[in-house]
Motif scaffolding. Sequence first.
Motif, PDB file in Angstrom:
ATOM      1  N   GLU A 128       2.161  -8.915  17.675  1.00  0.00           N
ATOM      2  CA  GLU A 128       2.404  -7.742  18.518  1.00  0.00           C
ATOM      3  C   GLU A 128       3.229  -8.106  19.745  1.00  0.00           C
ATOM      4  OE1 GLU A 128      -1.335  -5.986  19.472  1.00  0.00           O
ATOM      5  OE2 GLU A 128      -1.834  -5.519  17.376  1.00  0.00           O
TER       6      GLU A 128
ATOM      7  N   SER B 255      -2.541 -11.681  14.900  1.00  0.00           N
ATOM      8  CA  SER B 255      -2.178 -10.287  15.164  1.00  0.00           C
ATOM      9  C   SER B 255      -1.673 -10.118  16.592  1.00  0.00           C
ATOM     10  CB  SER B 255      -3.389  -9.374  14.933  1.00  0.00           C
ATOM     11  OG  SER B 255      -3.780  -9.401  13.580  1.00  0.00           O
TER      12      SER B 255
ATOM     13  N   GLU C  92       6.858  -8.868  18.723  1.00  0.00           N
ATOM     14  CA  GLU C  92       7.597  -7.641  18.434  1.00  0.00           C
ATOM     15  C   GLU C  92       8.010  -6.950  19.728  1.00  0.00           C
ATOM     16  OE1 GLU C  92       8.778  -3.705  17.573  1.00  0.00           O
ATOM     17  OE2 GLU C  92       6.958  -4.165  18.707  1.00  0.00           O
ATOM     18  N   LEU C  93       7.131  -6.951  20.707  1.00  0.00           N
ATOM     19  CA  LEU C  93       7.457  -6.356  22.008  1.00  0.00           C
ATOM     20  C   LEU C  93       8.621  -7.090  22.649  1.00  0.00           C
ATOM     21  CD1 LEU C  93       6.879  -4.497  24.447  1.00  0.00           C
ATOM     22  CD2 LEU C  93       5.171  -6.190  25.193  1.00  0.00           C
TER      23      LEU C  93
END
Length: 268
Positions: free
Chosen positions: A207, A203, A210-211
């Motif tokens: 994240e 996870s 994606e950033l």
Amino acid sequence: MTLRSIPASMDPTVVGQIDAELDRVQREHRVTVRLAVESGSRAWGFPSPDSDYDCRFVYVGELDTYLTPWPTRDVIETPLAGLLDVNGWDLAKALRLLVAGNAVLIEWLTSPIVYRGDAGFRTDLRDLAGEVADRNRVARHYLHLGTKQWSLFESNRSLKKVFYSLRPAMALRWLREHPQAAVAPMHLPTLLAECELPGTLLSAVAELTELKSRTREMGSGAVPGPIAAFIEAEFDCAEVAFPKSAYQDPARVRALTTEFFRAETLSR
């Protein structure tokens, strides 16, 4: 069969410039590009909007360039042009580095983005890498690369360096979980998918990826705890799991790479 695998997300104008540059290299340097791939963050699976295009290639020169006491350079470097970075190695150099434990050629052979190449050449060279690459030396390559990048992150807190540390750490984990293999995937999502990992780590990586995909400059900051703990644990474990070692059969390794090199140069 000719290889070509370009994601739709890549700028077709830039891809066309890379194709033109590879054509120019072949024409002006009198070489044949046997495999040309993307080797940077786009192929690693965590590009930014402004990531460079890092094309790397393996080439074979004309036979007379090898039959001389005055050998030419074994690297072709082209001028940087905007987001374009196009460079390549002579096959002989690539094979020497492969035997020495340098994982760069291995990564080119597993890149998911291919500009051009011969399928048979890539398959045969992959098979050769599986035969002659030393697991411990390849792992030590990743350990050296990863610890260097992690040290840079700790000094400047650049989140970009987190990915440059995480990918080598994941390669080390993959090699530990695949004890019969010496060639790890270069693609971070593939490494993640092919290892047993805690959900908290997956996870956190998702994240941060994606950033990075939507941020031109990630800046600095604190690394997510699960990622930092994983990186440090893998580097510590690798020191013991992959000790420095000498080749058990250097004569066999040299014979196999020599046979491959001669076959490729004489077939031109």
